[in-house]
Design a protein around this motif. Structure first.
Motif, short mmCIF file in Angstrom:
data_model
loop_
_atom_site.label_atom_id
_atom_site.label_comp_id
_atom_site.label_asym_id
_atom_site.label_seq_id
_atom_site.Cartn_x
_atom_site.Cartn_y
_atom_site.Cartn_z
N GLY A 84 1.16 99.25 -22.94
CA GLY A 84 1.36 98.25 -21.90
C GLY A 84 2.05 96.99 -22.41
N ILE A 85 2.13 96.83 -23.73
CA ILE A 85 2.78 95.64 -24.29
C ILE A 85 4.28 95.61 -23.96
CG2 ILE A 85 3.35 94.43 -26.43
CD1 ILE A 85 0.70 95.39 -27.56
N PRO A 86 5.02 96.72 -24.08
CA PRO A 86 6.43 96.66 -23.68
C PRO A 86 6.62 96.26 -22.22
CG PRO A 86 6.01 98.63 -24.97
CD PRO A 86 4.67 98.03 -24.66
N GLN A 87 5.72 96.72 -21.33
CA GLN A 87 5.83 96.34 -19.92
C GLN A 87 5.59 94.85 -19.74
OE1 GLN A 87 4.36 99.01 -21.17
NE2 GLN A 87 4.37 100.75 -19.77
N VAL A 88 4.63 94.30 -20.47
CA VAL A 88 4.35 92.86 -20.38
C VAL A 88 5.55 92.07 -20.90
CG1 VAL A 88 2.89 90.99 -21.24
CG2 VAL A 88 1.86 93.15 -20.53
N GLU A 89 6.14 92.52 -22.00
CA GLU A 89 7.31 91.84 -22.55
C GLU A 89 8.47 91.87 -21.55
OE1 GLU A 89 8.54 93.00 -26.41
OE2 GLU A 89 6.62 92.58 -27.37
N ALA A 90 8.69 93.04 -20.93
CA ALA A 90 9.78 93.15 -19.95
C ALA A 90 9.51 92.27 -18.73
CB ALA A 90 9.94 94.61 -19.52
N GLN A 91 8.27 92.19 -18.31
CA GLN A 91 7.91 91.35 -17.17
C GLN A 91 8.16 89.88 -17.48
OE1 GLN A 91 3.75 91.52 -16.15
NE2 GLN A 91 4.10 90.82 -14.06
N LEU A 92 7.76 89.43 -18.67
CA LEU A 92 7.95 88.04 -19.04
C LEU A 92 9.42 87.72 -19.31
CD1 LEU A 92 4.86 87.52 -21.37
CD2 LEU A 92 5.21 86.59 -19.09
N ALA A 93 10.20 88.74 -19.67
CA ALA A 93 11.64 88.53 -19.89
C ALA A 93 12.43 88.53 -18.59
CB ALA A 93 12.18 89.61 -20.82
N GLY A 94 11.77 88.86 -17.48
CA GLY A 94 12.46 88.90 -16.19
C GLY A 94 13.16 90.22 -15.92
N GLU A 95 12.76 91.28 -16.63
CA GLU A 95 13.41 92.58 -16.46
C GLU A 95 12.64 93.51 -15.52
OE1 GLU A 95 15.52 92.90 -20.85
OE2 GLU A 95 13.58 93.83 -20.53
N MET A 96 11.39 93.17 -15.22
CA MET A 96 10.56 94.03 -14.38
C MET A 96 9.71 93.18 -13.44
SD MET A 96 9.06 96.93 -16.99
CE MET A 96 8.43 97.96 -15.66
N GLU A 97 9.35 93.77 -12.31
CA GLU A 97 8.35 93.20 -11.43
C GLU A 97 7.20 94.20 -11.33
OE1 GLU A 97 10.28 92.32 -7.73
OE2 GLU A 97 10.50 90.20 -8.23
N LEU A 98 5.97 93.75 -11.58
CA LEU A 98 4.82 94.63 -11.55
C LEU A 98 3.81 94.13 -10.52
CD1 LEU A 98 4.27 95.06 -15.41
CD2 LEU A 98 5.42 96.64 -13.87
N LYS A 99 3.08 95.05 -9.94
CA LYS A 99 2.00 94.71 -9.03
C LYS A 99 0.70 94.68 -9.83
CE LYS A 99 4.29 96.70 -4.98
NZ LYS A 99 4.21 97.69 -3.89
N TRP A 100 0.07 93.52 -9.85
CA TRP A 100 -1.02 93.30 -10.79
C TRP A 100 -2.28 94.12 -10.48
CZ3 TRP A 100 -5.84 91.25 -9.63
CH2 TRP A 100 -5.99 90.69 -8.37
N TRP A 101 -2.64 94.29 -9.22
CA TRP A 101 -3.91 94.95 -8.92
C TRP A 101 -3.89 96.44 -9.29
CZ3 TRP A 101 -8.76 94.59 -8.87
CH2 TRP A 101 -9.57 95.52 -8.21
N PRO A 102 -2.85 97.21 -8.90
CA PRO A 102 -2.82 98.61 -9.34
C PRO A 102 -2.80 98.76 -10.86
CG PRO A 102 -1.25 98.24 -7.56
CD PRO A 102 -1.74 96.90 -7.99
N ILE A 103 -2.07 97.86 -11.53
CA ILE A 103 -2.04 97.89 -12.99
C ILE A 103 -3.44 97.64 -13.55
CG2 ILE A 103 -1.23 96.67 -15.06
CD1 ILE A 103 0.97 98.30 -13.99
N LEU A 104 -4.13 96.65 -12.99
CA LEU A 104 -5.43 96.25 -13.52
C LEU A 104 -6.46 97.37 -13.45
CD1 LEU A 104 -7.23 94.01 -14.67
CD2 LEU A 104 -7.73 93.32 -12.32
N TRP A 105 -6.70 97.91 -12.28
CA TRP A 105 -7.79 98.88 -12.17
C TRP A 105 -7.40 100.26 -12.71
CZ3 TRP A 105 -8.22 103.53 -9.67
CH2 TRP A 105 -7.33 103.83 -8.63
N LYS A 106 -6.13 100.64 -12.56
CA LYS A 106 -5.72 101.95 -13.07
C LYS A 106 -5.63 101.96 -14.59
CE LYS A 106 -3.35 103.26 -8.82
NZ LYS A 106 -2.07 103.49 -8.13
N LYS A 107 -5.20 100.85 -15.19
CA LYS A 107 -5.18 100.76 -16.66
C LYS A 107 -6.61 100.75 -17.20
CE LYS A 107 -2.60 100.13 -20.42
NZ LYS A 107 -1.36 100.82 -20.73
N PHE A 108 -7.50 100.06 -16.50
CA PHE A 108 -8.90 99.98 -16.92
C PHE A 108 -9.53 101.39 -16.93
CE2 PHE A 108 -13.42 99.37 -16.34
CZ PHE A 108 -13.72 98.28 -17.16
N VAL A 109 -9.40 102.07 -15.83
CA VAL A 109 -9.99 103.41 -15.72
C VAL A 109 -9.26 104.41 -16.61
CG1 VAL A 109 -10.47 105.35 -14.16
CG2 VAL A 109 -10.82 103.00 -13.38
N GLY A 110 -7.93 104.42 -16.55
CA GLY A 110 -7.15 105.35 -17.35
C GLY A 110 -7.33 105.13 -18.83
#
Length: 509
Positions: A84-110
């Motif tokens: 998930g670190i590359p996704q966070v880096e891309a998001q902070l660099a302005g290269e991606m838009e992520l939806k926080w709630w699906p990421i939060l609970w699905k990453k937690f469970v997965g």
């Protein structure tokens, strides 16, 4: 248009960082606790299955069901894959838009389902992404945008790492060194506030004992420092090997013709026989690090453990399951340190009493060269082992290992993984409105040091709105002289932020 951050806004963001840190600490502590408890359950089941065929079949069915559940989560939200670190880096660099709630609970469970059965994956990468999602959710709740939103996302990521490893300073340093690649005071203070508050929650849950309480008897004398140079070279060579193999794993997995979201079934099935044979050697590896000195002086055992951990770490992470490489890298570094110490002891070149020292030093060196983040490596290992006595040898070995990978053209592993993400081209081609803030530091030796602003060929899609020289703020004019140490505050289009940052960095080098 508001482009600069006033003092009251800094205070607001710092307080926001504290809230994000508390929330990150609660979520990551629950995540960390769940993985540890589930691993104990699976270790007991693997041990019991050695003489029970029915239990073996039941375990195989269970891990396949787990794999199918995680595959469903990955299919619906591919961005929970990996650390998930590359996704966070891309998001902070302005290269991606992520939806926080699906990421939060699905990453937690997965993450719990993927790491808990004993795969050689770490909790720290997912913890960083969980913290970043919490920071994004908080920013949307408080209706923050642009730079303020990114700072809160970054502070959440820092809090996630702090809670995962009980390492608050390293959490903030990782964001600055690995993600931002500069020491922005605004990011630094907010990330530190989040890291400290998050770590307080983790300390309350897990206690004050260091995560890697490696026992050692003596500080290493200067006369043995030549070992640090040699071990640093070894770590650098093996670190470059790690980078090459890890980046080649998706291509190797693609040859199986198994859909990407189902490739996690391979390591989940393989972990059953591995867990039955070596239940004490499965999981992220922090328990292995603590007990390495108890394995004796058998080089055959240590090298076998190194090969097992290296190969199955690649298989585990390469499958795309939610899980990180942070802790597995530290684990491999520790084993390399133990192999080196035992080898030198067998040659009569090093007392075995310093094996613990080299285990600690090698962890930092291996992460420093693979992640190309030496300051984070030094501080992280210092906090994780709970001692300040190793700073000098940690710095020496991290520097040597870093230089070796640099000479071999190795890039930071998370940066390399980020470049392989599937970025939405429509997002990168939005209108050219200057609606985001980009801060660039002018380093000593820069090509624009000493030049007038009017003489620098800045790109047209960028507007310089301020220059910070120390604590002083300068309103830029054509005859303003740029000096080393300045921080240029610019306005760019949010969708082109990463592109503009690269252009600016190339310009000022």
């Amino acid at each position: 248009m508001k482009v600069l951050i006033a003092d009251n806004d800094k205070l607001k963001l710092t307080l926001g960082g504290v809230i994000v840190g508390i929330l990150s600490g609660l979520v990551v502590s629950a995540f960390r606790w769940s993985i540890a408890r589930l691993l104990v359950v699976f270790q007991s089941a693997y041990t019991a299955a050695r003489s029970n065929v029915i239990l073996i079949v039941a375990l195989l069915v269970l891990v396949i069901v787990v794999g199918l559940l995680v595959s469903c989560l990955l299919k619906k939200e591919p961005n929970i894959s990996g650390s998930g670190i590359p996704q966070v880096e891309a998001q902070l660099a302005g290269e991606m838009e992520l939806k926080w709630w699906p990421i939060l609970w699905k990453k937690f469970v997965g993450g719990i389902l993927g790491i808990g059965p004993g795969l050689f994956l770490g909790r720290e990468g997912p913890s960083i992404q969980l913290g970043a999602a919490i920071g994004q959710g908080f920013s949307e709740f408080t209706k923050e945008n642009g730079v303020s939103k990114r700072v809160l996302i970054a502070s959440g990521a820092a809090g996630g790492l702090a809670a995962a490893f009980n390492a608050p300073i390293a959490g903030a340093m990782f964001i600055l060194e690995e993600v931002y690649h500069n020491f922005s005071p605004l990011v630094w203070v907010t990330a530190l506030a989040s890291s400290v508050s998050s770590n307080l929650i983790a300390l309350y849950v897990f206690g004050l004992r260091p995560v890697l309480d490696v026992p050692y008897k003596f500080s290493m004398p200067i006369k043995y420092y030549w070992h640090l140079l040699l071990l640093g070279v070894v770590l650098g060579l093996l670190g470059r090997l790690y980078q090459v193999v890890l980046l080649s794993m998706p291509a190797l997995y693609s040859k199986t013709r198994i859909p990407r979201n189902l490739q996690g079934l391979i390591p989940l099935v393989l972990i059953v026989p591995i867990g039955m044979m070596f239940p004490m050697f499965i999981g992220g590896g922090n328990g292995i690090i603590i007990n390495l000195t108890n394995l004796g002086t058998s080089l055959k055992l240590l090298i076998g453990l190194l090969v097992l951990r290296f190969v199955f770490s690649m298989i585990s992470y390469g499958s795309g399951l939610p899980g990180g490489i942070f802790l597995p890298i530290l684990n491999l570094g520790a084993i390399i340190g133990a192999v080196y110490a035992v080898s030198m002891h067998s040659l009569g070149l090093l007392p075995l009493a310093f094996e613990s020292n080299l285990i600690i030093f090698a962890m930092a060196g291996y992460f420093a060269c693979i992640g190309k983040a030496p300051f984070t490596a030094i501080i992280l290992v210092t906090e994780m082992v709970g001692s300040l006595k190793h700073l000098m040898p940690l710095a020496v070995i991290s520097l040597i290992a870093y230089l070796v990978v640099d000479l071999l053209d190795g890039a930071p592993i998370y940066e390399s993984l980020k470049e392989r993400l599937n970025v939405d081209s429509n997002f990168l081609n939005k209108a050219s409105k200057l609606n985001d803030r980009l801060e660039i530091s002018v380093f000593e030796g820069s090509s624009i040091d000493g030049k007038y602003i009017r003489d620098v060929p800045f790109p047209k899609d960028i507007l310089i709105v301020a220059i910070y020289r120390g604590e002083a703020q300068i309103i830029p004019r054509g005859d303003t002289v740029i000096k080393a140490g300045d921080r240029l505050v610019t306005m760019v289009n949010a969708a082109k932020r990463a592109k503009m940052k690269k252009i600016m960095e190339d310009l000022i080098n």
